[in-house]
Design an enzyme around this catalytic site. Structure first.
Site, PDB file in Angstrom:
ATOM      1  N   ALA A  15       1.469  -7.518  10.657  1.00 37.26           N
ATOM      2  CA  ALA A  15       0.951  -6.637  11.720  1.00 37.26           C
ATOM      3  C   ALA A  15       0.652  -5.273  11.111  1.00 37.26           C
ATOM      4  O   ALA A  15       1.022  -4.997   9.964  1.00 37.26           O
ATOM      5  CB  ALA A  15       1.991  -6.477  12.829  1.00 37.26           C
ATOM      6  N   LYS A  16      -0.012  -4.430  11.825  1.00 33.87           N
ATOM      7  CA  LYS A  16      -0.230  -3.049  11.394  1.00 33.87           C
ATOM      8  C   LYS A  16      -0.612  -2.251  12.622  1.00 33.87           C
ATOM      9  O   LYS A  16      -1.121  -2.806  13.606  1.00 33.87           O
ATOM     10  CB  LYS A  16      -1.365  -2.983  10.368  1.00 33.87           C
ATOM     11  CG  LYS A  16      -1.300  -1.779   9.473  1.00 33.87           C
ATOM     12  CD  LYS A  16      -0.330  -1.994   8.319  1.00 33.87           C
ATOM     13  CE  LYS A  16      -0.302  -0.838   7.369  1.00 33.87           C
ATOM     14  NZ  LYS A  16       0.428  -1.186   6.143  1.00 33.87           N
ATOM     15  N   GLY A  17      -0.389  -0.938  12.555  1.00 35.71           N
ATOM     16  CA  GLY A  17      -0.757  -0.119  13.693  1.00 35.71           C
ATOM     17  C   GLY A  17      -0.997   1.306  13.267  1.00 35.71           C
ATOM     18  O   GLY A  17      -0.954   1.631  12.080  1.00 35.71           O
ATOM     19  N   VAL A  71      -2.032  -4.116  15.826  1.00 34.25           N
ATOM     20  CA  VAL A  71      -2.678  -5.419  15.651  1.00 34.25           C
ATOM     21  C   VAL A  71      -1.655  -6.374  15.057  1.00 34.25           C
ATOM     22  O   VAL A  71      -1.058  -6.099  14.015  1.00 34.25           O
ATOM     23  CB  VAL A  71      -3.926  -5.303  14.740  1.00 34.25           C
ATOM     24  CG1 VAL A  71      -4.457  -6.688  14.377  1.00 34.25           C
ATOM     25  CG2 VAL A  71      -5.012  -4.492  15.431  1.00 34.25           C
TER      26      VAL A  71
END
Ligand code: NAD
Length: 444
Positions: free
Chosen positions: A127-129, A82
């Site tokens: 962001a992050k995932g 994201v």
């Protein structure tokens, strides 16, 4: 120029759907993240347009990919990335491997990254995932194939000047080296080395930075030190209770003890320990890596206590450094610490905040307290870009400066706005974000 419109209950999103309806569809963790920045947006009176832009991520990538297991079976995995906002620079944020990972958790974590990088003054967005797996359930070779196939599936959605992952819960320097190598194999031979900065948090041998492994723990110790110094509080021998003994917890414990504090209680997913005379982080780490088989339960030189009693332990400083939603309203009523340093992301539930405030407990918020990791990630990215290698002393000195400046900045913002340090952190970050959003204007 900021729009001073006050928020209206029936406000509509830019897409026409009522904002509240959109938010109701989000998970409680993302709602927590959005409500935190909304309080600061109210204090600053930022425009409805900027609220709407920052309430939802810019991009959400979901990939489903197959991986061959050691026994020949093919298992399907779902991965997320994201990308919340890149107003200030390339998207930046960790990759989390945990069974609890889902799109809503990743949205919340990506949102926090945007505010964290802005607050630390880094030229990055948020962001992050991650993948919804328990990494301990897979062999090293299965894990390598999962990471490589995930990186391949993400393809050009990540990139050295576009979106730069890093380690988070359940991932580490080895994960990052596999990601880097896979990404490099996908591009041209001539770029193999220039793309090393597609991920940070790599092993030092493969292009990582000195001090990245301990950066988040070290950063929270610097933030606490700057806060205490400004308050005229002597931290020597102050008692610390710490939840989580992974990357952040272990290095938080080591650096806090090195700074003169005493570790009196530790909890992780396997149990909780107490010793009023102090627990040695080095001993605990050795136990966890050998006899403890990855957990602290059963470690010597400390008494085992009930997990719920951990939150009532007599202490001066509480460091939640494990997972989110740990400080509930019930636990907040029992906490004895006068300051909480949020090593983890989102450890304090919204309902607990007023209880802590009424009881005079200061919360040094996650977006500040754990910003050391992304700060040294930025240093790693800069070193890779310049083909340079910095010493640990250099990294530590620069990290101390960033953490101290950010801490003093939010303390002064909190005085100006007569608000909590959390609200002040969001106000500071929002001021930086909206300045650029205003200057760049709306496209088209
Ligand atoms: P990690 O996987 O290395 O360690 C996680 C720790 O939490 C372990 O000790 C585990 O036992 C403990 N834990 C897990 N579930 C628990 C439970 N139910 N009760 C008690 N303890 C539990 O993860 P990490 O990298 O140390 O990350 C911890 C937190 O810090 C996360 O919120 C992460 O997003 C945040 N964070 C990490 C970094 C980083 O650089 N690693 C940077 C910023 C923020």
């Amino acid at each position: 120029m900021t729009n001073t419109t006050t928020p209206r209950p029936g406000r509509r999103s830019l897409t026409g759907a009522p904002l509240k309806v959109m938010l109701r569809r989000m998970s409680s963790l993302h709602l927590t993240a959005v409500s935190q920045f909304e309080r600061a947006a109210d204090l600053l009176g930022i425009s409805d347009a900027h609220r709407a832009i920052l309430s939802v991520p810019e991009n959400e990538v979901i990939v489903n990919f197959p991986v061959t297991m050691d026994d020949g079976r093919v298992e399907m995995f779902r991965g997320y990335r994201v990308q919340h906002n890149n107003t200030l620079g390339p998207f930046k944020g960790g990759m989390r491997f945990s069974p609890a990972v889902d799109i809503d958790e990743v949205r919340a974590l990506a949102t926090w990254m945007t505010f964290k990088t802005a607050l630390a003054g880094l030229p990055f967005g948020g962001a992050k995932g991650g993948i919804s797996i328990d990494p301990k359930a897979y062999s090293p070779s299965e894990l390598e194939r999962i990471v490589r196939r995930f990186t391949f599936a993400l393809g050009a959605n990540i990139g050295p000047d576009h979106d730069i992952p890093a380690p988070d819960m359940g991932t580490n320097a080895q994960t990052m080296v596999w990601m880097m190598d896979t990404y490099a194999q996908m591009g041209s031979i001539a770029d193999r080395h220039t793309v090393r900065r597609v991920v940070t948090g790599k092993t030092i041998a493969a292009g990582g930075s000195a001090g990245r492994d301990k950066a988040t723990g070290q950063g929270l110790t610097f933030a606490l030190g700057a806060w205490a110094n400004r308050q005229g509080i002597d931290l020597d021998d102050k008692r610390v209770a710490l939840q989580g003994f992974g990357n952040v917890g272990e290095h938080g414990a080591r650096t806090l003890v090195k700074a003169g504090l005493k570790l009196v209680a530790v909890a992780d997913h396997t149990g909780a320990l107490h010793n009023a005379n102090g627990i040695d982080p080095e001993m605990l780490w050795r136990y966890k890596s050998t006899d403890g088989a990855g957990g602290i339960a059963g470690a010597p030189e400390a008494e085992a206590i009930d997990l719920e009693d951990f939150w009532r332990v007599d202490c001066d400083v509480l460091v939640p450094a494990a997972i989110e939603n740990q400080i509930t309203a019930e636990r907040a009523a029992d906490i004895t610490a006068s300051v909480i340093v949020e090593g983890a992301n989102g450890p304090t539930m919204t309902g607990a905040e007023p209880i802590l405030a009424d009881r005079g407990v200061t919360v040094i918020p996650d977006v500040l307290a754990n910003a050391g990791g992304v700060t040294v990630s930025y240093f790693e990215w800069l070193q890779n870009r310049a083909g340079d290698v910095w010493t640990l002393a250099d990294v530590d000195a620069r990290l101390r400066r960033v953490m101290t400046d950010a801490t003093l900045q939010i303390m002064s913002t909190a005085e100006t706005y007569r608000c909590s340090l959390r609200d002040a952190a969001y106000v500071t970050a929002l001021e930086r974000l909206t300045t650029v959003l205003n200057q760049r204007g709306m496209f088209p």
